[in-house]
Design a protein around this motif. Structure first.
Motif, PDB file in Angstrom:
ATOM      1  N   SER A 225      -5.281  16.211   8.152  1.00 26.70           N
ATOM      2  CA  SER A 225      -4.743  15.926   9.478  1.00 26.70           C
ATOM      3  C   SER A 225      -3.774  14.752   9.397  1.00 26.70           C
ATOM      4  N   PRO A 226      -3.024  14.490  10.488  1.00 26.12           N
ATOM      5  CA  PRO A 226      -2.193  13.275  10.515  1.00 26.12           C
ATOM      6  C   PRO A 226      -3.016  12.006  10.283  1.00 26.12           C
ATOM      7  N   ASP A 227      -4.244  11.966  10.799  1.00 31.30           N
ATOM      8  CA  ASP A 227      -5.099  10.804  10.554  1.00 31.30           C
ATOM      9  C   ASP A 227      -5.403  10.661   9.063  1.00 31.30           C
ATOM     10  N   GLU A 228      -5.677  11.781   8.405  1.00 30.53           N
ATOM     11  CA  GLU A 228      -5.959  11.747   6.971  1.00 30.53           C
ATOM     12  C   GLU A 228      -4.743  11.229   6.203  1.00 30.53           C
ATOM     13  N   LEU A 229      -3.554  11.682   6.576  1.00 34.95           N
ATOM     14  CA  LEU A 229      -2.328  11.211   5.936  1.00 34.95           C
ATOM     15  C   LEU A 229      -2.177   9.699   6.118  1.00 34.95           C
ATOM     16  N   GLY A 230      -2.394   9.223   7.340  1.00 34.45           N
ATOM     17  CA  GLY A 230      -2.247   7.802   7.598  1.00 34.45           C
ATOM     18  C   GLY A 230      -3.270   6.959   6.854  1.00 34.45           C
ATOM     19  N   GLU A 231      -4.517   7.419   6.826  1.00 28.11           N
ATOM     20  CA  GLU A 231      -5.560   6.677   6.128  1.00 28.11           C
ATOM     21  C   GLU A 231      -5.277   6.599   4.629  1.00 28.11           C
ATOM     22  N   LEU A 232      -4.866   7.723   4.039  1.00 28.28           N
ATOM     23  CA  LEU A 232      -4.596   7.727   2.606  1.00 28.28           C
ATOM     24  C   LEU A 232      -3.353   6.915   2.266  1.00 28.28           C
ATOM     25  N   ASP A 233      -2.360   6.918   3.140  1.00 28.24           N
ATOM     26  CA  ASP A 233      -1.185   6.070   2.933  1.00 28.24           C
ATOM     27  C   ASP A 233      -1.625   4.608   2.800  1.00 28.24           C
ATOM     28  N   HIS A 234      -2.522   4.178   3.672  1.00 27.14           N
ATOM     29  CA  HIS A 234      -3.032   2.804   3.631  1.00 27.14           C
ATOM     30  C   HIS A 234      -3.880   2.571   2.370  1.00 27.14           C
ATOM     31  N   LEU A 235      -4.827   3.460   2.100  1.00 26.76           N
ATOM     32  CA  LEU A 235      -5.738   3.267   0.977  1.00 26.76           C
ATOM     33  C   LEU A 235      -4.996   3.260  -0.358  1.00 26.76           C
ATOM     34  N   VAL A 236      -4.044   4.176  -0.521  1.00 26.05           N
ATOM     35  CA  VAL A 236      -3.281   4.226  -1.768  1.00 26.05           C
ATOM     36  C   VAL A 236      -2.384   2.996  -1.881  1.00 26.05           C
ATOM     37  N   GLY A 237      -1.766   2.581  -0.775  1.00 25.89           N
ATOM     38  CA  GLY A 237      -0.958   1.364  -0.801  1.00 25.89           C
ATOM     39  C   GLY A 237      -1.776   0.154  -1.213  1.00 25.89           C
ATOM     40  N   ALA A 238      -3.005   0.057  -0.701  1.00 25.21           N
ATOM     41  CA  ALA A 238      -3.881  -1.054  -1.070  1.00 25.21           C
ATOM     42  C   ALA A 238      -4.221  -1.024  -2.557  1.00 25.21           C
ATOM     43  N   LEU A 239      -4.442   0.175  -3.105  1.00 25.18           N
ATOM     44  CA  LEU A 239      -4.732   0.290  -4.534  1.00 25.18           C
ATOM     45  C   LEU A 239      -3.519  -0.086  -5.376  1.00 25.18           C
ATOM     46  N   PHE A 240      -2.323   0.280  -4.926  1.00 26.74           N
ATOM     47  CA  PHE A 240      -1.116  -0.133  -5.645  1.00 26.74           C
ATOM     48  C   PHE A 240      -0.981  -1.652  -5.613  1.00 26.74           C
ATOM     49  N   ALA A 241      -1.251  -2.262  -4.463  1.00 26.14           N
ATOM     50  CA  ALA A 241      -1.180  -3.722  -4.355  1.00 26.14           C
ATOM     51  C   ALA A 241      -2.193  -4.388  -5.283  1.00 26.14           C
ATOM     52  N   GLU A 242      -3.409  -3.838  -5.340  1.00 20.30           N
ATOM     53  CA  GLU A 242      -4.432  -4.375  -6.233  1.00 20.30           C
ATOM     54  C   GLU A 242      -4.000  -4.254  -7.696  1.00 20.30           C
ATOM     55  N   SER A 243      -3.343  -3.155  -8.034  1.00 20.07           N
ATOM     56  CA  SER A 243      -2.881  -2.958  -9.412  1.00 20.07           C
ATOM     57  C   SER A 243      -1.855  -4.021  -9.792  1.00 20.07           C
ATOM     58  N   ALA A 244      -0.921  -4.282  -8.884  1.00 18.29           N
ATOM     59  CA  ALA A 244       0.093  -5.304  -9.162  1.00 18.29           C
ATOM     60  C   ALA A 244      -0.537  -6.683  -9.293  1.00 18.29           C
ATOM     61  N   ALA A 245      -1.496  -6.997  -8.416  1.00 14.33           N
ATOM     62  CA  ALA A 245      -2.169  -8.293  -8.472  1.00 14.33           C
ATOM     63  C   ALA A 245      -2.949  -8.453  -9.775  1.00 14.33           C
ATOM     64  N   ARG A 246      -3.635  -7.385 -10.179  1.00 15.86           N
ATOM     65  CA  ARG A 246      -4.384  -7.425 -11.441  1.00 15.86           C
ATOM     66  C   ARG A 246      -3.445  -7.651 -12.620  1.00 15.86           C
ATOM     67  N   LEU A 247      -2.296  -7.008 -12.593  1.00 14.57           N
ATOM     68  CA  LEU A 247      -1.332  -7.154 -13.670  1.00 14.57           C
ATOM     69  C   LEU A 247      -0.844  -8.597 -13.767  1.00 14.57           C
ATOM     70  N   MET A 248      -0.562  -9.214 -12.641  1.00 16.90           N
ATOM     71  CA  MET A 248      -0.136 -10.614 -12.654  1.00 16.90           C
ATOM     72  C   MET A 248      -1.249 -11.526 -13.150  1.00 16.90           C
ATOM     73  N   ASP A 249      -2.483 -11.286 -12.692  1.00 12.99           N
ATOM     74  CA  ASP A 249      -3.603 -12.108 -13.142  1.00 12.99           C
ATOM     75  C   ASP A 249      -3.768 -12.044 -14.657  1.00 12.99           C
ATOM     76  N   GLU A 250      -3.692 -10.836 -15.196  1.00  9.31           N
ATOM     77  CA  GLU A 250      -3.906 -10.660 -16.633  1.00  9.31           C
ATOM     78  C   GLU A 250      -2.738 -11.191 -17.456  1.00  9.31           C
ATOM     79  N   SER A 251      -1.553 -11.303 -16.821  1.00  5.23           N
ATOM     80  CA  SER A 251      -0.369 -11.784 -17.530  1.00  5.23           C
ATOM     81  C   SER A 251      -0.103 -13.265 -17.273  1.00  5.23           C
ATOM     82  N   ASP A 252      -0.935 -13.903 -16.428  1.00  4.36           N
ATOM     83  CA  ASP A 252      -0.771 -15.323 -16.086  1.00  4.36           C
ATOM     84  C   ASP A 252       0.595 -15.628 -15.495  1.00  4.36           C
ATOM     85  N   LEU A 253       1.082 -14.726 -14.628  1.00  2.55           N
ATOM     86  CA  LEU A 253       2.350 -14.946 -13.938  1.00  2.55           C
ATOM     87  C   LEU A 253       2.107 -15.051 -12.443  1.00  2.55           C
ATOM     88  N   GLU A 254       2.948 -15.841 -11.785  1.00  3.66           N
ATOM     89  CA  GLU A 254       2.887 -16.008 -10.348  1.00  3.66           C
ATOM     90  C   GLU A 254       3.898 -15.087  -9.670  1.00  3.66           C
TER      91      GLU A 254
END
Length: 366
Positions: free
Chosen positions: A56-85
């Motif tokens: 449904s449109p709700d499912e699309l919207g929820e997954l857009d948010h959840l996947v975006g959050a996972l992408f953000a977490e991936s980028a943050a993890r990469l910076m943490d592991e690389s010691d970059l700000e």
């Protein structure tokens, strides 16, 4: 340091590959860190359902948010592991997760989710996303986009090369040694998407590790011929496709005409389908080398069969030209973000069929 993060989740929908790279000189890539974030099983299942128009449109919207959050977490993890700000990162290129890709017809569209505003907000880094739609608006297929990166980093004046990305869908880039000849590229058809889906359906395993199950089976020639009769394989480029076409339902519909084929023989036949369709559409150039990348490059049985079907072309992986096969696509979207923020085009019109070169993507400032 001119550092960039590239993030990619392909048609296999298994998770997010993220890479932190810099480009110290022309044709040079320096890797500072990598990480892979698998999708939780429930997210992967929901994404698969949505990609097959079950949502449904709700499912699309929820997954857009959840996947975006996972992408953000991936980028943050990469910076943490690389010691970059965040201030040390020039930008993020996020491909997002393709849900539907329908580039043909009177109302062409392509849809990637993974809210880039969340990525920019949660990382504090300017983010470039939505790379495909500008090429589509210019009359192109919006895929494949990575051939521009292949041309910039993998072309060689002394050798004709092909780069073969074996993701859920297989795409091929031909890089002529003669710089006067155009680069060509297109989706050849299915790769891991069908094998993974059939393996999951029959064994409960998400994929056939090292092609071991397929290697126990035999090619069913009648089934293979039926699969090969699909009109997509005879179409001339530019062309692109996705799991909205090549999916488990496509396989099962064909199997209604081949009811006596064992599960393991179906798996072996699907592997053969990938190898044959690549070989049939491979440019014929003596001495050419085929460099594989993507998840399928880890499948030794698939590489073995590609060497057989593509002979006399030599088959190897992009590791032999300086980049681990797993990280080619993510690196490409780091580079495409760099192109966008520099005001430079990221597509190859001769590949996608667009009316001309275009600056790709939308920019979400930190």
């Amino acid at each position: 340091m001119d550092a960039w993060i590239g993030m990619m989740s392909g048609t296999s929908m298994d998770g997010i590959d993220a890479i932190l790279v810099s480009f110290p000189a022309d044709r040079q890539i320096q890797i500072h860190g990598t990480c892979t974030t698998p999708y939780p099983d429930v997210i992967r299942q929901r994404l698969g359902n949505l990609s097959q128009n079950r949502g449904s449109p709700d499912e699309l919207g929820e997954l857009d948010h959840l996947v975006g959050a996972l992408f953000a977490e991936s980028a943050a993890r990469l910076m943490d592991e690389s010691d970059l700000e965040p201030g040390q990162i020039s930008g993020i290129g996020s491909h997002g997760q393709t849900i539907r890709h329908q580039p043909d017809g009177s109302t062409p569209f392509t849809l990637q989710i993974g809210d880039p505003t969340l990525i920019a907000e949660r990382t504090g880094i300017t983010t470039v996303a939505d790379f495909r739609r500008r090429d589509l608006a210019a009359g192109g297929q919006a895929a494949p986009l990575v051939p521009a990166f292949h041309k910039a980093f993998f072309s060689d004046a002394h050798e004709d090369r092909c780069i073969l990305n074996l993701g859920g869908i297989a795409n091929l880039t031909h890089l002529p040694a003669d710089p006067k000849k155009p680069v060509t590229g297109f989706d050849t058809g299915p790769a891991n998407a069908l094998m993974d889906a059939w393996c999951k359906d029959q064994t409960g395993q998400s994929f056939d590790r090292d092609g071991a199950w397929a290697d126990q089976g035999q090619v069913n020639q009648a089934l293979l011929s039926d699969l090969l009769s699909d009109a997509y394989f005879q179409r001339q480029p530019p062309k692109s496709t996705g799991t909205e076409k090549f999916n488990l339902d496509w396989v099962k519909t064909t199997l209604t005409r081949h009811t006596q084929v064992s599960g393991v023989d179906v798996q072996r036949t699907l592997l053969e389908l990938t190898a044959i369709t690549v070989a049939q559409q491979l440019p014929q150039h003596p001495g050419m080398t085929l460099f594989a990348c993507g998840g399928g490059a880890k499948n030794p049985i698939l590489l073995r069969e590609l060497q057989r079907t593509c002979s006399p072309c030599t088959v190897t992986t992009t590791a032999n030209i300086g980049l681990d096969p797993q990280w080619v696509e993510a690196s490409a979207f780091a580079w495409l973000a760099r192109q966008t923020l520099a005001g430079l085009p990221g597509n190859l019109p001769e590949v996608t069929g667009a009316k001309g070169e275009r600056i790709l993507g939308a920019v979400y400032y930190a």
